[in-house]
Design a protein around this motif. Sequence first.
Motif, PDB file in Angstrom:
ATOM      1  N   UNK A  75     -13.483   9.188  17.814  1.00 21.46           N
ATOM      2  CA  UNK A  75     -12.979  10.065  18.871  1.00 21.46           C
ATOM      3  C   UNK A  75     -13.079  11.543  18.514  1.00 21.46           C
ATOM      4  N   UNK A  76     -12.986  11.894  17.244  1.00 27.01           N
ATOM      5  CA  UNK A  76     -13.031  13.305  16.867  1.00 27.01           C
ATOM      6  C   UNK A  76     -14.446  13.864  16.835  1.00 27.01           C
ATOM      7  N   UNK A  77     -15.444  13.049  17.188  1.00 27.23           N
ATOM      8  CA  UNK A  77     -16.837  13.499  17.139  1.00 27.23           C
ATOM      9  C   UNK A  77     -17.360  13.959  18.497  1.00 27.23           C
ATOM     10  N   UNK A  78     -16.572  13.784  19.561  1.00 31.66           N
ATOM     11  CA  UNK A  78     -17.101  14.119  20.876  1.00 31.66           C
ATOM     12  C   UNK A  78     -15.990  14.528  21.830  1.00 31.66           C
ATOM     13  N   UNK A  79     -16.398  15.259  22.870  1.00 38.38           N
ATOM     14  CA  UNK A  79     -15.505  15.627  23.958  1.00 38.38           C
ATOM     15  C   UNK A  79     -15.654  14.598  25.073  1.00 38.38           C
ATOM     16  N   UNK A  80     -14.529  14.214  25.639  1.00 38.16           N
ATOM     17  CA  UNK A  80     -14.488  13.128  26.602  1.00 38.16           C
ATOM     18  C   UNK A  80     -14.071  13.660  27.968  1.00 38.16           C
ATOM     19  N   UNK A  81     -14.932  13.472  28.957  1.00 35.75           N
ATOM     20  CA  UNK A  81     -14.654  13.902  30.321  1.00 35.75           C
ATOM     21  C   UNK A  81     -14.621  12.675  31.228  1.00 35.75           C
ATOM     22  N   UNK A  82     -13.596  12.572  32.048  1.00 34.87           N
ATOM     23  CA  UNK A  82     -13.563  11.518  33.051  1.00 34.87           C
ATOM     24  C   UNK A  82     -13.112  12.129  34.369  1.00 34.87           C
ATOM     25  N   UNK A  83     -12.759  11.275  35.355  1.00 33.41           N
ATOM     26  CA  UNK A  83     -12.503  11.782  36.707  1.00 33.41           C
ATOM     27  C   UNK A  83     -11.283  11.115  37.307  1.00 33.41           C
ATOM     28  N   UNK A  84     -10.816  11.696  38.418  1.00 27.18           N
ATOM     29  CA  UNK A  84      -9.657  11.144  39.107  1.00 27.18           C
ATOM     30  C   UNK A  84      -9.841  11.288  40.608  1.00 27.18           C
ATOM     31  N   UNK A  85      -8.939  10.618  41.344  1.00 23.83           N
ATOM     32  CA  UNK A  85      -9.123  10.485  42.780  1.00 23.83           C
ATOM     33  C   UNK A  85      -9.914   9.233  43.101  1.00 23.83           C
ATOM     34  N   UNK A  86     -10.149   8.439  42.062  1.00 24.62           N
ATOM     35  CA  UNK A  86     -10.986   7.241  42.174  1.00 24.62           C
ATOM     36  C   UNK A  86     -10.127   6.034  42.556  1.00 24.62           C
ATOM     37  N   UNK A  87     -10.511   5.374  43.629  1.00 21.38           N
ATOM     38  CA  UNK A  87      -9.753   4.239  44.143  1.00 21.38           C
ATOM     39  C   UNK A  87     -10.711   3.096  44.485  1.00 21.38           C
TER      40      UNK A  87
END
Length: 297
Positions: A75-87
């Motif tokens: 986990x400390x090797x990368x930046x993590x992007x996700x999303x919301x509003x997802x249904x």
Amino acid sequence: MRKRTLGRTGLQVTQLGYGSMGLRGPRTWGVRVVSDAEADRFLNEVLDSGINFIDTAPDYGVAEERIGRALSKRRDEFYLATKCGCDPVQHDDQLEIRHTWTAEVIKNNLEQSLRNLQTDHIDLMQFHGGDAHTLVEAGLVDLLRDFQQQGRIRFFGVSTSLPELPALIELDVFDTFQIPYSCLNRAHHDLITQAAATGAGIIIRGGIAHGGPDAEIQRDKLNAIWNTAGLDELLTEGMNRAELILRYTISHPHCDTTIVGTCNPAHLAENQQAVEKGPLPESLYNEITSRVKQTGQ
């Protein structure tokens, strides 16, 4: 790998990022389906290649779960992007994508993403669409600010396009914008510059997927632009179509990172090599732009 600062976030991200839609798994859509074991191997290859920015979403089937299972120990090797509003709604044979703009859905997205990704924080939470009025009036921007203050997310942005993009830029609240763009899909070129002027980081999607006869998802309109513009004539020795498209994308001065989705190690290596070559020579960039504009785009 080449790195840039992702706007006001200060994150030093590789200009080639990884988009995980291709890891969505069975019973979703499309024909590209990889096994859990293949996904695990490939995700580790992504990090081994030097990429440090991974984009995902609850809309992408089992992608979040696969990322958590394969990469939580790194986990400390990368930046993590996700999303919301997802249904999304899972049917027997396909995944129906829906977006619902309520606090309940946003909260559920965050909780589920933290569990699936096996992490205690998200580096970048992005609204997966939405319009400026709804996101503000429903209190959803303030909700993400609350998550930020709690340390559950570090930054927040929006993945969007026309016609909603201009009003979202005017809000001047987002740390990042994720915007579609390629040499064959230049509609957002000036808006990318406007978004960057707010201090936001710019994530380009569709830098390869939105262009060229070699794209996984074929789009007749884009292929017609490619052929009418005669872009094959501009390929220099050793350059394939994907390299031309990808290097055109990173030639935009405000492209901080472009997320490219693939499950093919050879394509991953080719994409990395293309980005390492840097932006296209100005004369070639201008010729591509001129030819595409002559097609009416």
